[in-house]
Scaffold this motif. Structure first.
Motif, PDB file in Angstrom:
ATOM      1  N   VAL A 330      46.054 -41.936 -28.481  1.00  0.00           N
ATOM      2  CA  VAL A 330      47.219 -42.822 -28.428  1.00  0.00           C
ATOM      3  C   VAL A 330      46.937 -44.261 -28.842  1.00  0.00           C
ATOM      4  CG1 VAL A 330      48.250 -41.417 -26.607  1.00  0.00           C
ATOM      5  CG2 VAL A 330      46.941 -43.449 -25.979  1.00  0.00           C
ATOM      6  N   ALA A 331      45.670 -44.621 -28.986  1.00  0.00           N
ATOM      7  CA  ALA A 331      45.350 -46.017 -29.312  1.00  0.00           C
ATOM      8  C   ALA A 331      44.525 -46.152 -30.579  1.00  0.00           C
ATOM      9  CB  ALA A 331      44.603 -46.666 -28.141  1.00  0.00           C
ATOM     10  N   GLY A 332      44.251 -45.044 -31.259  1.00  0.00           N
ATOM     11  CA  GLY A 332      43.571 -45.119 -32.537  1.00  0.00           C
ATOM     12  C   GLY A 332      42.089 -45.407 -32.484  1.00  0.00           C
ATOM     13  N   THR A 333      41.457 -45.263 -31.331  1.00  0.00           N
ATOM     14  CA  THR A 333      40.009 -45.472 -31.243  1.00  0.00           C
ATOM     15  C   THR A 333      39.286 -44.261 -31.844  1.00  0.00           C
ATOM     16  OG1 THR A 333      39.965 -44.540 -29.015  1.00  0.00           O
ATOM     17  CG2 THR A 333      40.228 -46.933 -29.199  1.00  0.00           C
ATOM     18  N   PRO A 334      37.984 -44.388 -32.145  1.00  0.00           N
ATOM     19  CA  PRO A 334      37.261 -43.269 -32.764  1.00  0.00           C
ATOM     20  C   PRO A 334      37.275 -42.016 -31.891  1.00  0.00           C
ATOM     21  CG  PRO A 334      36.006 -45.306 -32.969  1.00  0.00           C
ATOM     22  CD  PRO A 334      37.151 -45.601 -32.051  1.00  0.00           C
ATOM     23  N   ALA A 335      37.238 -40.871 -32.540  1.00  0.00           N
ATOM     24  CA  ALA A 335      37.216 -39.596 -31.826  1.00  0.00           C
ATOM     25  C   ALA A 335      35.915 -39.447 -31.060  1.00  0.00           C
ATOM     26  CB  ALA A 335      37.357 -38.449 -32.814  1.00  0.00           C
ATOM     27  N   PRO A 336      35.960 -39.026 -29.816  1.00  0.00           N
ATOM     28  CA  PRO A 336      34.723 -38.795 -29.067  1.00  0.00           C
ATOM     29  C   PRO A 336      33.882 -37.707 -29.738  1.00  0.00           C
ATOM     30  CG  PRO A 336      36.628 -38.803 -27.590  1.00  0.00           C
ATOM     31  CD  PRO A 336      37.158 -38.776 -28.987  1.00  0.00           C
ATOM     32  N   GLU A 337      32.597 -37.782 -29.550  1.00  0.00           N
ATOM     33  CA  GLU A 337      31.677 -36.842 -30.181  1.00  0.00           C
ATOM     34  C   GLU A 337      31.983 -35.403 -29.729  1.00  0.00           C
ATOM     35  OE1 GLU A 337      26.837 -36.084 -30.595  1.00  0.00           O
ATOM     36  OE2 GLU A 337      27.617 -37.809 -29.472  1.00  0.00           O
ATOM     37  N   GLY A 338      31.956 -34.510 -30.695  1.00  0.00           N
ATOM     38  CA  GLY A 338      32.128 -33.091 -30.394  1.00  0.00           C
ATOM     39  C   GLY A 338      33.535 -32.562 -30.552  1.00  0.00           C
ATOM     40  N   PHE A 339      34.514 -33.446 -30.689  1.00  0.00           N
ATOM     41  CA  PHE A 339      35.897 -33.003 -30.853  1.00  0.00           C
ATOM     42  C   PHE A 339      36.220 -32.760 -32.323  1.00  0.00           C
ATOM     43  CE2 PHE A 339      36.355 -34.778 -26.604  1.00  0.00           C
ATOM     44  CZ  PHE A 339      37.263 -33.910 -26.021  1.00  0.00           C
ATOM     45  N   ASP A 340      37.118 -31.842 -32.570  1.00  0.00           N
ATOM     46  CA  ASP A 340      37.606 -31.555 -33.910  1.00  0.00           C
ATOM     47  C   ASP A 340      38.562 -32.675 -34.311  1.00  0.00           C
ATOM     48  OD1 ASP A 340      39.206 -30.637 -36.066  1.00  0.00           O
ATOM     49  OD2 ASP A 340      38.809 -28.556 -35.546  1.00  0.00           O
ATOM     50  N   ARG A 341      38.155 -33.481 -35.285  1.00  0.00           N
ATOM     51  CA  ARG A 341      38.962 -34.654 -35.662  1.00  0.00           C
ATOM     52  C   ARG A 341      40.306 -34.260 -36.271  1.00  0.00           C
ATOM     53  NH1 ARG A 341      33.895 -36.171 -35.389  1.00  0.00           N
ATOM     54  NH2 ARG A 341      33.342 -38.345 -34.933  1.00  0.00           N
ATOM     55  N   VAL A 342      40.340 -33.136 -36.981  1.00  0.00           N
ATOM     56  CA  VAL A 342      41.615 -32.694 -37.551  1.00  0.00           C
ATOM     57  C   VAL A 342      42.589 -32.326 -36.442  1.00  0.00           C
ATOM     58  CG1 VAL A 342      42.737 -30.943 -38.977  1.00  0.00           C
ATOM     59  CG2 VAL A 342      40.548 -31.925 -39.696  1.00  0.00           C
ATOM     60  N   ARG A 343      42.092 -31.574 -35.463  1.00  0.00           N
ATOM     61  CA  ARG A 343      42.960 -31.202 -34.339  1.00  0.00           C
ATOM     62  C   ARG A 343      43.382 -32.428 -33.531  1.00  0.00           C
ATOM     63  NH1 ARG A 343      43.211 -25.742 -32.805  1.00  0.00           N
ATOM     64  NH2 ARG A 343      43.531 -24.641 -34.757  1.00  0.00           N
ATOM     65  N   LEU A 344      42.492 -33.393 -33.385  1.00  0.00           N
ATOM     66  CA  LEU A 344      42.882 -34.619 -32.672  1.00  0.00           C
ATOM     67  C   LEU A 344      44.012 -35.327 -33.408  1.00  0.00           C
ATOM     68  CD1 LEU A 344      39.589 -36.333 -31.410  1.00  0.00           C
ATOM     69  CD2 LEU A 344      41.236 -34.989 -30.116  1.00  0.00           C
ATOM     70  N   GLY A 345      43.954 -35.304 -34.738  1.00  0.00           N
ATOM     71  CA  GLY A 345      45.032 -35.915 -35.512  1.00  0.00           C
ATOM     72  C   GLY A 345      46.355 -35.193 -35.310  1.00  0.00           C
ATOM     73  N   VAL A 346      46.312 -33.865 -35.269  1.00  0.00           N
ATOM     74  CA  VAL A 346      47.528 -33.089 -35.015  1.00  0.00           C
ATOM     75  C   VAL A 346      48.091 -33.423 -33.634  1.00  0.00           C
ATOM     76  CG1 VAL A 346      48.452 -30.756 -34.685  1.00  0.00           C
ATOM     77  CG2 VAL A 346      46.834 -31.206 -36.546  1.00  0.00           C
ATOM     78  N   GLN A 347      47.193 -33.483 -32.629  1.00  0.00           N
ATOM     79  CA  GLN A 347      47.641 -33.802 -31.272  1.00  0.00           C
ATOM     80  C   GLN A 347      48.199 -35.212 -31.187  1.00  0.00           C
ATOM     81  OE1 GLN A 347      47.150 -31.858 -27.724  1.00  0.00           O
ATOM     82  NE2 GLN A 347      48.976 -33.037 -28.203  1.00  0.00           N
ATOM     83  N   ALA A 348      47.551 -36.163 -31.860  1.00  0.00           N
ATOM     84  CA  ALA A 348      48.029 -37.552 -31.825  1.00  0.00           C
ATOM     85  C   ALA A 348      49.429 -37.657 -32.423  1.00  0.00           C
ATOM     86  CB  ALA A 348      47.052 -38.456 -32.572  1.00  0.00           C
ATOM     87  N   ARG A 349      49.653 -36.980 -33.538  1.00  0.00           N
ATOM     88  CA  ARG A 349      50.990 -37.025 -34.154  1.00  0.00           C
ATOM     89  C   ARG A 349      52.020 -36.342 -33.267  1.00  0.00           C
ATOM     90  NH1 ARG A 349      47.622 -36.206 -38.600  1.00  0.00           N
ATOM     91  NH2 ARG A 349      47.935 -33.942 -38.606  1.00  0.00           N
ATOM     92  N   ALA A 350      51.615 -35.264 -32.611  1.00  0.00           N
ATOM     93  CA  ALA A 350      52.542 -34.584 -31.707  1.00  0.00           C
ATOM     94  C   ALA A 350      52.913 -35.478 -30.524  1.00  0.00           C
ATOM     95  CB  ALA A 350      51.916 -33.287 -31.210  1.00  0.00           C
ATOM     96  N   LEU A 351      51.921 -36.202 -29.978  1.00  0.00           N
ATOM     97  CA  LEU A 351      52.209 -37.099 -28.859  1.00  0.00           C
ATOM     98  C   LEU A 351      53.152 -38.218 -29.270  1.00  0.00           C
ATOM     99  CD1 LEU A 351      48.714 -37.492 -27.125  1.00  0.00           C
ATOM    100  CD2 LEU A 351      50.641 -36.091 -26.391  1.00  0.00           C
ATOM    101  N   ALA A 352      52.923 -38.797 -30.455  1.00  0.00           N
ATOM    102  CA  ALA A 352      53.801 -39.871 -30.925  1.00  0.00           C
ATOM    103  C   ALA A 352      55.214 -39.354 -31.159  1.00  0.00           C
ATOM    104  CB  ALA A 352      53.241 -40.479 -32.209  1.00  0.00           C
ATOM    105  N   GLY A 353      55.323 -38.144 -31.731  1.00  0.00           N
ATOM    106  CA  GLY A 353      56.641 -37.563 -31.943  1.00  0.00           C
ATOM    107  C   GLY A 353      57.367 -37.287 -30.646  1.00  0.00           C
ATOM    108  N   LYS A 354      56.620 -36.802 -29.643  1.00  0.00           N
ATOM    109  CA  LYS A 354      57.245 -36.544 -28.348  1.00  0.00           C
ATOM    110  C   LYS A 354      57.706 -37.855 -27.709  1.00  0.00           C
ATOM    111  CE  LYS A 354      56.574 -34.454 -23.822  1.00  0.00           C
ATOM    112  NZ  LYS A 354      55.671 -33.709 -22.913  1.00  0.00           N
ATOM    113  N   ARG A 355      56.892 -38.908 -27.828  1.00  0.00           N
ATOM    114  CA  ARG A 355      57.318 -40.214 -27.299  1.00  0.00           C
ATOM    115  C   ARG A 355      58.632 -40.641 -27.919  1.00  0.00           C
ATOM    116  NH1 ARG A 355      52.760 -44.713 -27.827  1.00  0.00           N
ATOM    117  NH2 ARG A 355      54.418 -46.039 -26.963  1.00  0.00           N
ATOM    118  N   ALA A 356      58.725 -40.507 -29.230  1.00  0.00           N
ATOM    119  CA  ALA A 356      59.955 -40.908 -29.919  1.00  0.00           C
ATOM    120  C   ALA A 356      61.142 -40.099 -29.423  1.00  0.00           C
ATOM    121  CB  ALA A 356      59.787 -40.733 -31.428  1.00  0.00           C
ATOM    122  N   ASP A 357      60.947 -38.795 -29.233  1.00  0.00           N
ATOM    123  CA  ASP A 357      62.044 -37.933 -28.780  1.00  0.00           C
ATOM    124  C   ASP A 357      62.480 -38.260 -27.358  1.00  0.00           C
ATOM    125  OD1 ASP A 357      61.958 -36.640 -31.206  1.00  0.00           O
ATOM    126  OD2 ASP A 357      60.728 -34.970 -30.481  1.00  0.00           O
TER     127      ASP A 357
END
Length: 450
Positions: A330-357
């Motif tokens: 939610v704040a654009g900081t670097p992805a923690p080690e070991g996480f899938d960065r592509v999936r984190l991007g999908v989750q981040a966009r989903a969270l922002a979209g849900k906030r808007a809704d």
């Protein structure tokens, strides 16, 4: 556990349809969306007819590093009393992070995020659930959640994690078969294996819901019809145990009553196809838990030693890990080690979209004022402005961003309407009819924020 039967999630948008549906034995309501002193008339009528109403909480964050907030627990207990509920439910998830344990600003996810399946996280979750159980007047059941992302270094499967949780706390389980399907697609977890490891004798009831797949990712939308794979998992569950209750969830894109009734029929058929379990099978499950987990569940050898409160160092380690993840989302900081960065991007966009809704629902005037510019303006705001205090505060902060933080409001008329909306809702006192007083309040608010 008493038999609940077939139910549906009560929402204001389908309140009339729910009241008129045949075969509805019970309903579930989002606890935070009802006011104990002002229950909707539809819920009052359902209760008068003998329909059970169960509150379903979404904001406790029992899987978070901090202990459950006493005020939130008291509010949930108050709703239990107002609804005369025999049970209350929540989620195995964290919804906020930061704060005193990390000496960092508190962040709100506005969504249910997965707990790492580690012994540290389990110890914290067990204590948090015991605290909640002590504060609530009726039994508590907790729900498995859907997830887009996986934590690195997990030590247990979902079934093993839930088995130990139920064994150590006595908490009941709300099993969402749609979430098992989501985790099958997104995290390659076998639903049948998860069901085989679960203590089904602790089952309180079952959730069923729809979603959709996009680019290989399953989104648990609660806004689409229930797909066949989810009904198949329900049938598998019903072949293992007779579920006390099964409930259809739908939160958006509500179809007509006929389509909802068709989905409920499909759910009943799926349970019947599984046979609903039998006495011998259920009895075997009860014997199994009394003798310990079945071979291969990997139950922690330290369960007894960790039965007490976890050390504060354990909570702090979990807090740091959850804060790093949520900050990346939610704040654009670097992805923690070991996480899938592509999936984190999908989750981040989903969270922002849900906030808007959700902000559009909490403050429906803003989309009306901004028109087609609302969503892009909100998503641009969300990129640099994490939510810190719930959706109502988020709506006000968004308006302040538009007015004072460089947001794009090209038309003077639009700016005036946003400003009037903000002044109306940002002060502690009702808006004065005198222009000079309104201007003074708005000016004071701006100066205090500088």
């Amino acid at each position: 556990m008493e038999r609940l039967g077939t139910g549906i999630g009560w929402r204001p948008e389908i309140a009339d349809a729910v009241e008129g549906m045949p075969g509805i034995d019970w309903v579930e309501v989002v606890a935070e969306n009802v006011c104990p002193g002002h229950l909707p008339e539809s819920l009052r009528r359902l209760r008068a007819r003998g329909v059970t109403v169960i509150p379903h909480g979404v904001s406790l964050g029992l899987g978070g590093a901090e202990r459950p907030d006493a005020g939130r627990l008291a509010a949930l207990a108050e709703r239990v009393g107002a609804l005369g509920a025999p049970l209350v439910t929540e989620h195995i998830a964290f919804v906020r992070a930061g704060g005193p344990l990390t000496a960092s600003p508190r962040l709100e996810a506005g969504h249910l995020l997965p707990v790492p399946r580690t012994r540290d996280a389990l110890d914290v979750l067990c204590e948090n659930i015991r605290i909640a159980q002590d504060a609530l007047p009726v039994p508590l059941a907790v729900e498995n959640i859907a997830a887009l992302i996986s934590w690195p270094g997990e030590e247990m499967t979902e079934g093993q994690f839930l088995y130990d949780l139920a064994d150590r706390t006595g908490v009941r389980l709300l099993i969402d078969v749609a979430n098992l399907h989501t985790n099958h697609v997104n995290r390659a977890e076998d639903p049948a294996e998860a069901l085989a490891e679960l203590p089904l004798e602790a089952l309180a009831y079952v959730h069923v819901a729809g979603g959709f797949e996009r680019d290989g990712v399953w989104h648990d939308s609660h806004a689409h019809p229930v797909p066949r794979p989810v009904l198949d998992i329900l049938t598998d569950l019903a072949s293992r145990v007779s579920p006390p209750g099964v409930l259809l969830e739908r939160d958006e894109n509500f179809p007509g009553p006929g389509e909802l009734e068709g989905e409920l029929r499909a759910i009943r058929d799926a349970v019947e196809k599984g046979g609903g379990g039998d006495a011998g099978r259920a009895g075997a499950g009860r014997a199994r838990i009394s003798q310990g987990p079945p071979s291969g569940t990997g139950r922690s050898a330290s369960s007894k030693e960790s039965a007490g409160a976890p050390a504060e160092a354990v909570r702090q380690r979990l807090a740091l890990a959850q804060t790093a993840l949520l900050s990346a989302l939610v704040a654009g900081t670097p992805a923690p080690e070991g996480f899938d960065r592509v999936r984190l991007g999908v989750q981040a966009r989903a969270l922002a979209g849900k906030r808007a809704d959700v902000v559009a629902k909490v403050a429906p005037e803003l989309p009306l004022i901004l028109g087609s510019g609302y969503r892009p303006a909100f998503l641009a705001y969300a990129q640099g402005s994490p939510m810190t205090d719930g959706y109502r505060r988020d709506a006000l902060t968004f308006a302040e961003h538009l007015l004072f933080g460089g947001g794009a409001l090209a038309e003077a008329r639009t700016r005036r309407q946003v400003r009037e909306w903000w002044v109306e809702r940002s002060g502690p006192a009702p808006r004065s009819r005198r222009p000079a007083v309104r201007l003074a309040r708005a000016t004071r608010k701006v100066l205090l924020r500088r």
